[in-house]
Design an enzyme around this catalytic site. Structure first.
Site, PDB file in Angstrom:
ATOM      1  CG  LEU A 116      -0.433  -0.049   2.626  1.00 19.44           C
ATOM      2  CD1 LEU A 116       0.143   1.264   3.075  1.00 19.44           C
ATOM      3  CD2 LEU A 116      -1.548  -0.476   3.562  1.00 19.44           C
ATOM      4  CG  PHE A 171       7.084   6.003  -8.902  1.00 14.67           C
ATOM      5  CD1 PHE A 171       5.817   5.917  -8.365  1.00 14.67           C
ATOM      6  CD2 PHE A 171       8.167   6.098  -8.046  1.00 14.67           C
ATOM      7  CE1 PHE A 171       5.635   5.931  -7.000  1.00 14.67           C
ATOM      8  CE2 PHE A 171       8.003   6.115  -6.685  1.00 14.67           C
ATOM      9  CZ  PHE A 171       6.729   6.022  -6.162  1.00 14.67           C
ATOM     10  CB  ALA A 206      12.524  15.665 -11.516  1.00 18.02           C
ATOM     11  N   GLY A 207      12.115  15.843  -8.361  1.00 17.60           N
ATOM     12  CA  GLY A 207      11.703  16.656  -7.215  1.00 17.60           C
ATOM     13  C   GLY A 207      12.791  16.758  -6.171  1.00 17.60           C
ATOM     14  CB  CYS A 238       8.645   2.445   2.555  1.00 19.92           C
ATOM     15  SG  CYS A 238       7.253   1.912   3.569  1.00 19.92           S
ATOM     16  CE  LYS A 252      10.828   0.592   7.240  1.00 25.17           C
ATOM     17  NZ  LYS A 252      10.813  -0.709   6.613  1.00 25.17           N
TER      18      LYS A 252
HETATM   19  N1  LIG Z   1       3.889   2.772   5.977  1.00 22.04           N
HETATM   20  C1  LIG Z   1       3.862   2.274   4.749  1.00 22.04           C
HETATM   21  O1  LIG Z   1       3.536   2.944   3.762  1.00 22.04           O
HETATM   22  C2  LIG Z   1       4.227   0.824   4.527  1.00 22.04           C
HETATM   23  C3  LIG Z   1       3.878   0.217   3.309  1.00 22.04           C
HETATM   24  C4  LIG Z   1       4.218  -1.114   3.109  1.00 22.04           C
HETATM   25  C5  LIG Z   1       4.915  -1.804   4.102  1.00 22.04           C
HETATM   26  N2  LIG Z   1       5.250  -1.187   5.254  1.00 22.04           N
HETATM   27  C6  LIG Z   1       5.941  -1.972   6.292  1.00 22.04           C
HETATM   28  O2  LIG Z   1       4.978  -2.378   7.258  1.00 22.04           O
HETATM   29  C7  LIG Z   1       5.555  -2.376   8.561  1.00 22.04           C
HETATM   30  C8  LIG Z   1       4.771  -1.454   9.473  1.00 22.04           C
HETATM   31  O3  LIG Z   1       4.880  -0.153   8.988  1.00 22.04           O
HETATM   32  P1  LIG Z   1       3.980   1.050   9.553  1.00 22.04           P
HETATM   33  O4  LIG Z   1       4.291   2.235   8.730  1.00 22.04           O
HETATM   34  O5  LIG Z   1       2.589   0.578   9.701  1.00 22.04           O
HETATM   35  O6  LIG Z   1       4.651   1.197  11.011  1.00 22.04           O
HETATM   36  P2  LIG Z   1       4.133   2.102  12.224  1.00 22.04           P
HETATM   37  O7  LIG Z   1       5.354   2.512  12.934  1.00 22.04           O
HETATM   38  O8  LIG Z   1       3.168   3.115  11.734  1.00 22.04           O
HETATM   39  O9  LIG Z   1       3.309   1.082  13.134  1.00 22.04           O
HETATM   40  C9  LIG Z   1       3.890   0.007  13.811  1.00 22.04           C
HETATM   41  C10 LIG Z   1       3.030  -0.274  15.043  1.00 22.04           C
HETATM   42  O10 LIG Z   1       3.496  -1.475  15.670  1.00 22.04           O
HETATM   43  C11 LIG Z   1       3.403  -1.311  17.074  1.00 22.04           C
HETATM   44  N3  LIG Z   1       4.266  -2.300  17.724  1.00 22.04           N
HETATM   45  C12 LIG Z   1       5.625  -2.297  17.814  1.00 22.04           C
HETATM   46  N4  LIG Z   1       6.040  -3.411  18.462  1.00 22.04           N
HETATM   47  C13 LIG Z   1       4.947  -4.130  18.772  1.00 22.04           C
HETATM   48  C14 LIG Z   1       4.735  -5.374  19.414  1.00 22.04           C
HETATM   49  N5  LIG Z   1       5.746  -6.104  19.858  1.00 22.04           N
HETATM   50  N6  LIG Z   1       3.460  -5.811  19.563  1.00 22.04           N
HETATM   51  C15 LIG Z   1       2.413  -5.068  19.114  1.00 22.04           C
HETATM   52  N7  LIG Z   1       2.553  -3.897  18.488  1.00 22.04           N
HETATM   53  C16 LIG Z   1       3.804  -3.422  18.308  1.00 22.04           C
HETATM   54  C17 LIG Z   1       3.799   0.125  17.291  1.00 22.04           C
HETATM   55  O11 LIG Z   1       3.344   0.601  18.552  1.00 22.04           O
HETATM   56  C18 LIG Z   1       3.121   0.814  16.111  1.00 22.04           C
HETATM   57  O12 LIG Z   1       1.818   1.254  16.433  1.00 22.04           O
HETATM   58  C19 LIG Z   1       7.010  -1.981   8.372  1.00 22.04           C
HETATM   59  O13 LIG Z   1       7.787  -3.138   8.229  1.00 22.04           O
HETATM   60  C20 LIG Z   1       6.985  -1.202   7.073  1.00 22.04           C
HETATM   61  O14 LIG Z   1       8.225  -1.235   6.414  1.00 22.04           O
HETATM   62  C21 LIG Z   1       4.901   0.109   5.501  1.00 22.04           C
END
Ligand SMILES: NC(=O)c1ccc[n+]([C@@H]2O[C@H](COP(=O)([O-])OP(=O)(O)OC[C@H]3O[C@@H](n4cnc5c(N)ncnc54)[C@H](O)[C@@H]3O)[C@@H](O)[C@H]2O)c1
Length: 453
Positions: A156, A255, A258-259, A266, A269
């Site tokens: 997403l 995608f 330019a910017g 994401c 990292k």
């Molecule tokens: N944000 C994005 O657009 C996106 C898109 C695709 C994939 N991802 C991946 O998905 C994962 C989550 O990303 P996000 O942006 O939702 O992160 P986020 O930081 O918004 O949310 C993570 C949540 O996990 C909770 N948490 C941490 N440790 C925990 C535990 N042991 N038990 C229960 N809850 C716990 C935190 O309190 C937090 O609310 C990451 O690996 C990220 O790379 C993110």
């Protein structure tokens, strides 16, 4: 089906809410009690268009519940998603401590057979670690239950997360056994009605697919930024070039913008984590490294342009900044390019008057100890008393400003367009100087003058 989602961030909350919206019963848990309290009060802790309605609808119907308790989590469902964060560790690797903590806690608490699905973005081999952590805890207490693991990376986009989840391009599922594939096929069937989007593969390939996708997109952005910087010097308009290359179906139009460089939770990292993985297997990862390097420069590109405009000294100047979030339609400030620009400007002695329609609170938290930054309550208020304007985030409300008003208001009558939102000629015709990213096209007037001089 009954589903537990662990982690209620951008991914976990969207996953839980959307799965509930198609009729599943979902329990979302999080270790952050404040977040869960807010969700139980009907508040949404993040800005994600459309999410509030879905959460409210499903919470009211009793299909979406929130808790901080792992005991609740394992009692509720045997299909459990892990969607916790995987931030960068100091060495650039993905910090898997949250994911493995979840696995261990599940191993301590599970009382019946279960399928644990890792949705977080994790390096190749993490699923094996999750299995080992779970099994270790099960063995330690002599629990005779069968726990399978699977990988289901999330694709997403923040700002479009609900739409992406409800109408995915593809659903990648990595499994160790056929039963897990069947369970996930059944769960995702409602999102698959007009064509099958489920791609079932082995776990390691699924884990890698997520990184490869993000790396490809990041490389594409850095490529366009590199082209844009050359365009600036060659008298070329990168926007014309974007259309020129994007119409080739092998390249495609998406995608190619330019910017001011990529940011967010994401790409930066995940690229670092992939480079770290490459180091571990002695692969050079030259393209990934270059993409990171190009991006580091790009995040400072507007600063370079602003500094040049002021003849190298911006001390005491006031810069209006439109947009703080790393992109439009989100309040996410993680690795936002605006932070780099603010850091560079304030260090050089400039003042910043910033406005963002939704990310200002998050930005204020991050910037509370940075001197020289004021937060304005509107786009116009940010420009009052400012020398020039820099646009960093492509929010809809910045797309068609009153350029005449800007020309009257900005003391030095200059607009720095970090997202190439505007037509340079139109902006100039309203009495402003225009500086975009790769908008180097030589003005027709100066071409005529040049040819006669
Ligand atoms: N944000 C994005 O657009 C996106 C898109 C695709 C994939 N991802 C991946 O998905 C994962 C989550 O990303 P996000 O942006 O939702 O992160 P986020 O930081 O918004 O949310 C993570 C949540 O996990 C909770 N948490 C941490 N440790 C925990 C535990 N042991 N038990 C229960 N809850 C716990 C935190 O309190 C937090 O609310 C990451 O690996 C990220 O790379 C993110």
């Amino acid at each position: 089906m009954k589903v537990t989602v662990i982690g209620t961030g951008y991914v976990g909350l969207v996953t839980g809410a959307c799965l509930a919206d198609v009729g599943n019963d979902v329990l979302c848990i999080d270790v952050d009690p404040k977040k869960i309290e807010r969700l139980n009060r009907g508040e949404i802790p993040i800005h994600e268009p459309g999410l509030d309605t879905i959460v409210a609808r499903n919470a009211a119907a009793g299909r979406l519940k929130f808790s901080t308790s792992y005991a609740d989590a394992v009692a509720y469902a045997t299909l459990i998603f892990i969607a916790v964060g995987t931030p960068s560790d100091e060495d650039g690797s993905a910090d898997l401590s949250h994911v493995l903590n979840c696995a261990r806690t599940l191993g301590q608490k599970l009382e019946r057979d279960a399928l644990v699905v890792v949705k977080s973005t994790v390096p190749v081999g993490t699923n094996d670690q999750v299995r080992a952590a779970l099994q270790g805890e099960l063995n330690a207490r002599g629990a005779k239950i069968k726990v399978s693991t699977a990988s289901n990376p999330e694709f997403l986009k923040e700002g479009f997360a609900v739409e992406d989840f409800m109408r995915p391009d593809r659903i990648v599922v990595g499994v160790n056994d056929e039963a897990s594939a069947q369970t996930l096929r059944a769960l995702y069937a409602p999102f698959n009605r007009n064509r099958d989007r489920l791609l079932v593969m082995d776990v390691r390939s699924a884990e890698f697919t997520k990184y490869a996708a993000n790396a490809m997109l990041a490389v594409r952005i850095s490529f366009m930024n590199e082209m844009a910087n050359m365009a600036d010097r060659l008298g070329v308009d990168i926007e014309e070039v974007r259309h020129g290359i994007g119409s080739d179906p092998r390249i495609g139009p998406h995608f190619l913008y330019a910017g001011v460089g990529f940011g967010g939770s994401c790409f930066p990292k995940d690229l670092r984590a992939l480079v770290h993985t490459a180091e571990g297997i002695e692969e050079p990862a030259a393209m990934l490294r270059s993409s990171i390097k190009v991006n580091e420069r790009q995040r400072g590109i507007l600063f370079e342009k602003i500094k040049e405009f002021f003849g190298g000294d911006i001390k005491g100047k006031t810069i209006a900044l439109w947009g703080l979030a790393f992109k439009a339609n989100t309040d996410d400030m993680r690795e936002a390019p605006s932070l780099t620009l603010i850091d560079l400007l304030t260090r050089a002695g400039a003042r910043v008057q910033a406005y963002d329609p939704v990310a200002a609170d998050n930005a204020q938290q991050i910037l509370k100890s940075t001197a020289g930054v004021a937060f304005a309550s509107s786009a116009r208020a940010a420009c009052e008393g400012a020398d020039v304007l820099a646009v960093i985030t492509e929010w809809l409300e910045f797309r068609s400003p009153d350029f005449e008003w800007l020309a009257d208001t900005l003391k030095r009558k200059a607009l720095f367009d970090g997202r190439n939102l505007y037509d340079p000629d139109f902006v100039r015709s309203n009495g402003l100087q225009y500086f975009g990213v790769g908008r180097g096209r030589i003005h027709p007037k100066s071409m005529v003058l040049n040819s006669w001089s």
